[in-house]
Design a protein around this motif. Structure first.
Motif, short mmCIF file in Angstrom:
data_model
loop_
_atom_site.label_atom_id
_atom_site.label_comp_id
_atom_site.label_asym_id
_atom_site.label_seq_id
_atom_site.Cartn_x
_atom_site.Cartn_y
_atom_site.Cartn_z
N TYR A 1 0.85 -1.19 0.00
CA TYR A 1 0.00 0.00 0.00
C TYR A 1 0.89 1.24 0.00
CZ TYR A 1 -4.02 2.83 1.66
OH TYR A 1 -5.05 3.75 1.81
N THR A 2 0.75 2.07 -1.03
CA THR A 2 1.68 3.19 -1.20
C THR A 2 1.40 4.35 -0.25
OG1 THR A 2 0.27 4.07 -2.99
CG2 THR A 2 2.11 2.63 -3.62
N LEU A 3 0.26 4.34 0.44
CA LEU A 3 -0.04 5.45 1.34
C LEU A 3 0.95 5.55 2.49
CD1 LEU A 3 -2.11 7.75 1.94
CD2 LEU A 3 -3.27 6.13 3.46
N TYR A 4 1.57 4.44 2.89
CA TYR A 4 2.52 4.50 4.00
C TYR A 4 3.65 5.50 3.68
CZ TYR A 4 0.25 -0.01 4.99
OH TYR A 4 -0.66 -1.01 5.22
N ARG A 5 4.19 5.38 2.49
CA ARG A 5 5.25 6.32 2.09
C ARG A 5 4.72 7.75 2.02
NH1 ARG A 5 10.08 6.14 -0.93
NH2 ARG A 5 9.84 3.91 -1.35
N THR A 6 3.53 7.91 1.46
CA THR A 6 2.95 9.25 1.32
C THR A 6 2.76 9.91 2.68
OG1 THR A 6 1.82 8.60 -0.73
CG2 THR A 6 0.98 10.54 0.43
N LEU A 7 2.22 9.17 3.64
CA LEU A 7 1.98 9.74 4.97
C LEU A 7 3.30 10.10 5.65
CD1 LEU A 7 -0.89 7.47 6.34
CD2 LEU A 7 -1.06 9.76 5.36
N ALA A 8 4.33 9.28 5.46
CA ALA A 8 5.64 9.61 6.02
C ALA A 8 6.16 10.92 5.43
CB ALA A 8 6.62 8.47 5.76
N GLU A 9 5.99 11.09 4.13
CA GLU A 9 6.45 12.31 3.48
C GLU A 9 5.67 13.52 3.96
OE1 GLU A 9 6.01 11.30 -0.61
OE2 GLU A 9 7.91 10.16 -0.71
N ILE A 10 4.35 13.36 4.13
CA ILE A 10 3.53 14.49 4.61
C ILE A 10 3.98 14.94 5.99
CG2 ILE A 10 1.21 15.10 5.41
CD1 ILE A 10 0.11 13.34 3.15
N GLN A 11 4.33 13.98 6.85
CA GLN A 11 4.77 14.30 8.21
C GLN A 11 6.27 14.57 8.28
OE1 GLN A 11 2.58 14.81 10.61
NE2 GLN A 11 0.88 14.19 9.30
N ASN A 12 6.94 14.58 7.11
CA ASN A 12 8.37 14.86 7.02
C ASN A 12 9.20 13.89 7.87
OD1 ASN A 12 10.62 16.19 6.04
ND2 ASN A 12 10.61 17.76 7.65
N CYS A 13 8.86 12.61 7.76
CA CYS A 13 9.60 11.55 8.44
C CYS A 13 10.37 10.72 7.43
CB CYS A 13 8.65 10.64 9.22
SG CYS A 13 7.87 11.44 10.64
N PRO A 14 11.55 10.25 7.76
CA PRO A 14 12.28 9.38 6.84
C PRO A 14 11.53 8.06 6.62
CG PRO A 14 13.37 9.45 8.98
CD PRO A 14 12.30 10.50 9.01
#
Length: 339
Positions: A93-106
């Motif tokens: 599920y690609t949302l995991y990466r997207t949410l990390a990017e939104i929260q500015n987390c590696p």
């Protein structure tokens, strides 16, 4: 014909619809219960837990966001190390990466083996650094269901393993509960949605199940009224209708088997699936062309082209289990495909 987003092809439980109607006629002038107690009780009863182990969310996607906001430091938070690492498998599920990017987390993805199993050398390289490890059970797009002993090996050394059970009801609605109730349960979070198995995608309702101290931490971060009155009422009623769910799941699984058999007869390799969908590939590799042909016929499926997956297939098709008529139309269209 919509076979691309893994929605249920049937209406939701009648009890849920009636509960929504009743709630709409009673107290929409008042704010909803900020704790969602009635829903929490229904979800807790469903899983054999207590209400303080449950946190309702505006779909399970909100729960995923709350997990990151609660437990991860962003890269610009001022701490050492550039933020807390978020990990998931690939493909998934690609949302995991997207949410990390939104929260500015590696973020780091762990490429799976070509048979959708885990590469433990790759896992160990990131597990000791992960704050959150998102793992869908069953996985999407493959439908893979990893056993509990495999999932236990994924628990981060100093973090949380998030078992995203969006499709769990199609395999076993109690997936992950043994881990949550086990010796490492303080590092396990289960997520669930009512969008798939309960046919309530338009309602946006989900929840987290975790130890009370984890739920309490997340509750401090959520919005005051993150779930509306109608969603709470409909969701609680749906969760209480176990007979409806059991019958619906049986129907979906029978149609999944028929879809799998039909695709296999057409020469496709179909991955074993624990979800309400299948992932398939064809030896001729013409997946994109088939996707375009189906789209021209107004049959929507999901085409995946995988990047940075050294051991796996370059692409394939994920197809939602629909009604018998939809399965027939899909198979007829695929049978007519000429390379």
């Amino acid at each position: 014909m919509k076979l691309n987003t893994n929605e249920l092809p049937f209406p939701p439980p009648p009890a849920a619809v009636e509960a929504i109607r009743a709630a709409a006629g009673e107290r929409l002038n008042r704010y909803p219960d900020p704790t969602g107690l009635a829903f929490r009780q229904a979800a807790a009863d469903r899983l054999g837990l207590e209400p303080d182990w449950i946190l309702p969310g505006n779909g399970s996607d909100e729960i995923l966001t709350l997990l990151i906001r609660t437990f991860c430091r962003s890269a610009d938070s001022g701490g050492d190390g550039g933020g807390d690492l978020i990990v998931s498998p690939h493909p998934t599920y690609t949302l995991y990466r997207t949410l990390a990017e939104i929260q500015n987390c590696p973020f780091e993805a762990v490429p799976l083996n070509g048979d959708w199993s885990w590469n433990w050398e790759r896992v160990e390289a990131v597990k000791q650094r992960a704050r959150l490890f998102f793992v869908p059970v069953p996985n999407s797009p493959s439908g893979t269901v990893w056993p509990a002993e495999t999932l236990e090996r994924l628990i981060p050394d100093d973090g949380l393993l998030i078992l995203d059970g969006a499709y769990a009801d199609f395999e076993d609605g109690r997936l992950g509960l043994d881990l949550l109730n086990g010796p490492h349960g303080d590092r396990i979070v289960l997520t669930r949605t009512l969008s798939k198995s309960y046919g309530l995608a338009g309602l946006r309702m989900g929840f987290a199940a975790a130890r009370p101290e984890v739920i309490a931490a997340m509750a401090k971060v959520k919005d005051s009224y993150n779930c509306d009155t109608l969603a709470l009422a409909g969701g609680a009623a749906a969760l209480r209708d176990a007979d409806w769910l059991d019958e619906t799941v049986r129907t979906v699984l029978a149609e999944r088997e028929r879809l799998t058999d039909g695709l296999t007869a057409l020469g496709f390799d179909v991955q074993p699936s624990g979800g309400n969908f299948v992932f398939c590939t064809h030896p001729d590799g013409q997946h994109s062309a088939r996707f375009d042909m189906l789209k021209e016929r107004r049959i929507l499926v999901r085409y995946f082209a995988f990047k940075a997956w050294p051991d796996g297939t370059p692409d394939g098709l994920r197809i939602t289990v629909g009604t018998p008529a939809e399965t027939d139309a899909l198979l007829t269209a695929l049978e007519s495909f000429a390379v």
